[in-house]
Scaffold this active site. Structure first.
Site, PDB file in Angstrom:
ATOM      1  N   THR A 117      -0.818  -5.828 -13.890  1.00  0.00           N
ATOM      2  CA  THR A 117       0.619  -5.594 -13.832  1.00  0.00           C
ATOM      3  C   THR A 117       1.244  -5.643 -15.218  1.00  0.00           C
ATOM      4  OG1 THR A 117       2.691  -6.660 -13.175  1.00  0.00           O
ATOM      5  CG2 THR A 117       0.781  -8.081 -13.279  1.00  0.00           C
ATOM      6  N   TYR A 141       3.104 -15.433 -11.477  1.00  0.00           N
ATOM      7  CA  TYR A 141       2.487 -14.190 -10.987  1.00  0.00           C
ATOM      8  C   TYR A 141       1.758 -13.478 -12.131  1.00  0.00           C
ATOM      9  CZ  TYR A 141       2.221  -9.267  -9.644  1.00  0.00           C
ATOM     10  OH  TYR A 141       1.788  -7.989  -9.421  1.00  0.00           O
TER      11      TYR A 141
HETATM   12  N1  LIG Z   1       4.198  -3.127  -5.998  1.00  0.00           N
HETATM   13  C1  LIG Z   1       4.286  -3.118  -7.321  1.00  0.00           C
HETATM   14  O1  LIG Z   1       5.283  -2.659  -7.913  1.00  0.00           O
HETATM   15  C2  LIG Z   1       3.137  -3.639  -8.160  1.00  0.00           C
HETATM   16  C3  LIG Z   1       3.273  -3.615  -9.554  1.00  0.00           C
HETATM   17  C4  LIG Z   1       2.208  -4.081 -10.336  1.00  0.00           C
HETATM   18  C5  LIG Z   1       1.033  -4.532  -9.755  1.00  0.00           C
HETATM   19  N2  LIG Z   1       0.926  -4.554  -8.387  1.00  0.00           N
HETATM   20  C6  LIG Z   1      -0.328  -5.033  -7.808  1.00  0.00           C
HETATM   21  O2  LIG Z   1      -0.810  -4.083  -6.867  1.00  0.00           O
HETATM   22  C7  LIG Z   1      -1.554  -4.730  -5.840  1.00  0.00           C
HETATM   23  C8  LIG Z   1      -1.092  -4.259  -4.459  1.00  0.00           C
HETATM   24  O3  LIG Z   1       0.285  -4.556  -4.309  1.00  0.00           O
HETATM   25  P1  LIG Z   1       1.143  -3.982  -3.102  1.00  0.00           P
HETATM   26  O4  LIG Z   1       2.498  -3.660  -3.627  1.00  0.00           O
HETATM   27  O5  LIG Z   1       0.367  -2.917  -2.393  1.00  0.00           O
HETATM   28  O6  LIG Z   1       1.262  -5.293  -2.191  1.00  0.00           O
HETATM   29  P2  LIG Z   1       1.046  -5.483  -0.596  1.00  0.00           P
HETATM   30  O7  LIG Z   1       1.538  -6.864  -0.296  1.00  0.00           O
HETATM   31  O8  LIG Z   1       1.629  -4.340   0.145  1.00  0.00           O
HETATM   32  O9  LIG Z   1      -0.530  -5.430  -0.470  1.00  0.00           O
HETATM   33  C9  LIG Z   1      -1.374  -6.541  -0.678  1.00  0.00           C
HETATM   34  C10 LIG Z   1      -2.428  -6.536   0.431  1.00  0.00           C
HETATM   35  O10 LIG Z   1      -3.366  -7.583   0.183  1.00  0.00           O
HETATM   36  C11 LIG Z   1      -3.615  -8.284   1.399  1.00  0.00           C
HETATM   37  N3  LIG Z   1      -4.051  -9.640   1.047  1.00  0.00           N
HETATM   38  C12 LIG Z   1      -3.367 -10.583   0.338  1.00  0.00           C
HETATM   39  N4  LIG Z   1      -4.126 -11.686   0.179  1.00  0.00           N
HETATM   40  C13 LIG Z   1      -5.329 -11.440   0.790  1.00  0.00           C
HETATM   41  C14 LIG Z   1      -6.525 -12.196   0.958  1.00  0.00           C
HETATM   42  N5  LIG Z   1      -6.668 -13.435   0.452  1.00  0.00           N
HETATM   43  N6  LIG Z   1      -7.558 -11.610   1.602  1.00  0.00           N
HETATM   44  C15 LIG Z   1      -7.453 -10.360   2.097  1.00  0.00           C
HETATM   45  N7  LIG Z   1      -6.334  -9.599   1.981  1.00  0.00           N
HETATM   46  C16 LIG Z   1      -5.283 -10.142   1.327  1.00  0.00           C
HETATM   47  C17 LIG Z   1      -2.297  -8.217   2.171  1.00  0.00           C
HETATM   48  O11 LIG Z   1      -2.431  -8.399   3.561  1.00  0.00           O
HETATM   49  C18 LIG Z   1      -1.836  -6.788   1.817  1.00  0.00           C
HETATM   50  O12 LIG Z   1      -2.337  -5.835   2.730  1.00  0.00           O
HETATM   51  C19 LIG Z   1      -1.366  -6.239  -6.071  1.00  0.00           C
HETATM   52  O13 LIG Z   1      -2.530  -6.729  -6.712  1.00  0.00           O
HETATM   53  C20 LIG Z   1      -0.170  -6.324  -7.003  1.00  0.00           C
HETATM   54  O14 LIG Z   1      -0.221  -7.451  -7.831  1.00  0.00           O
HETATM   55  C21 LIG Z   1       1.950  -4.118  -7.581  1.00  0.00           C
HETATM   56  O1  LIG Z   2      18.041  -5.537  -5.214  1.00  0.00           O
HETATM   57  C1  LIG Z   2      17.692  -5.380  -6.398  1.00  0.00           C
HETATM   58  C2  LIG Z   2      16.319  -5.317  -6.759  1.00  0.00           C
HETATM   59  C3  LIG Z   2      16.003  -5.176  -8.095  1.00  0.00           C
HETATM   60  N1  LIG Z   2      16.988  -5.081  -9.043  1.00  0.00           N
HETATM   61  C4  LIG Z   2      16.622  -4.903 -10.458  1.00  0.00           C
HETATM   62  O2  LIG Z   2      15.825  -3.750 -10.549  1.00  0.00           O
HETATM   63  C5  LIG Z   2      14.804  -3.913 -11.558  1.00  0.00           C
HETATM   64  C6  LIG Z   2      13.444  -3.702 -10.918  1.00  0.00           C
HETATM   65  O3  LIG Z   2      13.184  -4.796 -10.022  1.00  0.00           O
HETATM   66  P1  LIG Z   2      11.997  -4.794  -8.956  1.00  0.00           P
HETATM   67  O4  LIG Z   2      12.124  -6.035  -8.162  1.00  0.00           O
HETATM   68  O5  LIG Z   2      11.969  -3.481  -8.255  1.00  0.00           O
HETATM   69  O6  LIG Z   2      10.678  -4.844  -9.871  1.00  0.00           O
HETATM   70  P2  LIG Z   2      10.289  -5.843 -11.050  1.00  0.00           P
HETATM   71  O7  LIG Z   2      10.529  -5.095 -12.335  1.00  0.00           O
HETATM   72  O8  LIG Z   2      10.885  -7.165 -10.902  1.00  0.00           O
HETATM   73  O9  LIG Z   2       8.738  -6.089 -10.809  1.00  0.00           O
HETATM   74  C7  LIG Z   2       7.791  -5.107 -10.441  1.00  0.00           C
HETATM   75  O10 LIG Z   2       7.093  -4.652 -11.542  1.00  0.00           O
HETATM   76  C8  LIG Z   2       6.494  -5.641 -12.315  1.00  0.00           C
HETATM   77  C9  LIG Z   2       5.832  -4.951 -13.453  1.00  0.00           C
HETATM   78  O11 LIG Z   2       6.806  -4.366 -14.290  1.00  0.00           O
HETATM   79  C10 LIG Z   2       5.536  -6.496 -11.488  1.00  0.00           C
HETATM   80  O12 LIG Z   2       4.285  -5.886 -11.365  1.00  0.00           O
HETATM   81  C11 LIG Z   2       6.049  -6.843 -10.107  1.00  0.00           C
HETATM   82  O13 LIG Z   2       5.015  -7.166  -9.220  1.00  0.00           O
HETATM   83  C12 LIG Z   2       6.794  -5.742  -9.461  1.00  0.00           C
HETATM   84  O14 LIG Z   2       7.487  -6.246  -8.356  1.00  0.00           O
HETATM   85  C13 LIG Z   2      15.001  -5.343 -12.102  1.00  0.00           C
HETATM   86  O15 LIG Z   2      15.763  -5.261 -13.262  1.00  0.00           O
HETATM   87  C14 LIG Z   2      15.798  -6.050 -11.015  1.00  0.00           C
HETATM   88  O16 LIG Z   2      16.639  -7.064 -11.503  1.00  0.00           O
HETATM   89  C15 LIG Z   2      18.309  -5.137  -8.702  1.00  0.00           C
HETATM   90  O17 LIG Z   2      19.199  -5.078  -9.563  1.00  0.00           O
HETATM   91  N2  LIG Z   2      18.622  -5.289  -7.374  1.00  0.00           N
END
Ligand SMILES: NC(=O)c1ccc[n+]([C@@H]2O[C@H](COP(=O)([O-])OP(=O)(O)OC[C@H]3O[C@@H](n4cnc5c(N)ncnc54)[C@H](O)[C@@H]3O)[C@@H](O)[C@H]2O)c1
Ligand SMILES: O=c1ccn([C@@H]2O[C@H](COP(=O)(O)OP(=O)(O)O[C@H]3O[C@H](CO)[C@H](O)[C@H](O)[C@H]3O)[C@@H](O)[C@H]2O)c(=O)[nH]1
Length: 329
Positions: A117, A141
């Site tokens: 991330t 995190y």
């Molecule tokens: N969503 C974002 O913006 C974002 C940004 C950067 C990195 N990531 C990374 O991407 C990956 C996926 O994120 P996502 O947004 O799809 O989240 P998500 O919560 O939708 O998916 C995570 C999945 O992992 C499963 N899981 C969690 N713990 C587990 C365990 N111990 N054993 C088996 N399954 C387990 C959950 O049930 C879920 O299906 C994560 O590693 C997250 O850190 C996400």
């Molecule tokens: O209701 C909301 C939600 C978000 N924000 C703002 O929008 C921006 C984006 O926020 P998000 O919550 O969508 O995403 P983050 O940037 O906090 O974080 C995301 O991206 C990160 C990497 O940049 C990490 O990987 C993290 O897991 C993932 O959630 C931030 O400035 C936040 O303050 C608002 O103003 N209102």
């Protein structure tokens, strides 16, 4: 040969499963369904319901399915939750990842793709962030993920293990064919919250902070479309199978949008008012974070296809409507 996807029932993992199946790969998902959904895993993939940190389960699954590569998505992902429950995050994201890496090494699986991330960087200036920038995560995190990067680096020196670490920026959007999207309960991500507000599922959205040192005072983020992100993993898989050395890459479009700009795009694409109120800054938010993507383009040959915020928002809206119709039906 099969690819094992942990977290394949989650938002991003389910798009990876589709990309793998579309490419004719055999896919095994391990997911405990803690935040994921059984229905997100297509029938063509095998779903093993369980914990990726359970070494007996993983080693049995590797052997049964002839797994040659692991794509590790499963994690807990909510930054403020990691502040209130750091040990829970270090258990699921760090300690269990250690077990998984060990299981892969024992099973002789030498190819590993890891979901990292942009949160590993912490505060940056508003320029593009390159991968060699000092890493100073500000949340448990981010730290829980950075430790896995280090474990992979060290394990890669000691054992037959090559890895691609992908540092995702802000993931958004949905499968352009409408087969998958973000179903997360109580989601906190800006685009998801904004489209839910546009559709009247939330009364209003809060804009967290308008006194940041950015052009309009709200935070800048690099929003990466989820299918383009899945493609980055497919490129990483091809690279590893061709014998590529361990590598760490950002995945983003190298362009930042402010919170206000995102809300304006959601208003334009949805045609809805999207009521927004100004709120204080949210804890742990860096002012700006935008990817440099030179490395992933050069090393993995990644070519984004969906770099268009209006398209990303339209996909998120479309998925949200489908979810609502499904719930209503
Ligand atoms: N969503 C974002 O913006 C974002 C940004 C950067 C990195 N990531 C990374 O991407 C990956 C996926 O994120 P996502 O947004 O799809 O989240 P998500 O919560 O939708 O998916 C995570 C999945 O992992 C499963 N899981 C969690 N713990 C587990 C365990 N111990 N054993 C088996 N399954 C387990 C959950 O049930 C879920 O299906 C994560 O590693 C997250 O850190 C996400
Ligand atoms: O209701 C909301 C939600 C978000 N924000 C703002 O929008 C921006 C984006 O926020 P998000 O919550 O969508 O995403 P983050 O940037 O906090 O974080 C995301 O991206 C990160 C990497 O940049 C990490 O990987 C993290 O897991 C993932 O959630 C931030 O400035 C936040 O303050 C608002 O103003 N209102």
């Amino acid at each position: 040969m099969a690819v094992l996807v942990t977290g394949g029932a989650g938002y991003i993992g389910s798009h990876m499963v589709l990309a793998l199946l579309d490419a004719g790969e055999a896919v095994v998902v391990v997911d405990d369904l803690s935040t994921g959904f059984r229905t997100a895993v297509p029938e063509a993939a095998t779903l093993v319901e369980g914990d990726f940190g359970d070494q007996a389960l993983m080693e049995r699954t590797f052997a049964e399915h002839g797994v040659d590569a692991v794509a590790h998505f499963a994690a807990r992902i909510v930054v403020p939750e990691s502040v209130s429950d750091p040990l829970g995050y270090y258990l699921n994201n760090t300690a269990k990842a250690r077990n998984l890496i060990e299981s892969a090494v024992r099973a002789g699986i030498g190819q590993f793709i890891f979901s990292s991330t942009a949160a590993v960087y912490g505060e940056t200036d508003s320029g593009q962030v390159t991968e060699d920038r000092p890493l100073k995560p500000v949340s448990p995190y981010g730290r829980s993920k950075l430790m896995v990067e280090w474990m992979l680096e060290d394990a890669g020196r000691a054992y037959e293990l090559r890895s691609v670490v992908l540092r995702y920026f802000n993931v958004a959007g949905a499968d352009p064919k409408g087969r998958a999207g973000q179903s997360t309960r109580d989601a906190t991500h800006l685009i998801k919250v904004a489209v839910q507000t546009a559709l009247g599922r939330r009364k209003q959205l809060e804009i967290f902070g308008q006194d940041y040192p950015t052009p309009d005072g709200t935070c800048l983020r690099d929003y990466i479309q989820v299918t383009d992100l899945a493609q980055a993993h497919m490129d990483a898989l091809r690279y590893l199978r061709a014998g590529g050395a361990s590598l760490t890459c950002n995945v983003g479009y190298a362009r930042g949008y402010s919170v206000k700009e995102v809300v304006d795009v959601v208003r334009k694409v949805s045609g809805a008012a999207v009521p927004a109120v100004m709120s204080p800054r949210r804890a742990g938010d860096p002012a700006a974070i935008v990817a440099s993507n030179d490395r992933i383009r050069a090393e993995l040959g990644w070519v984004p296809q969906h770099d268009d915020l209006s398209e990303i928002v339209a996909q998120a809206l479309d998925w949200e409507r489908r979810l609502h119709n499904r719930d209503a039906g």
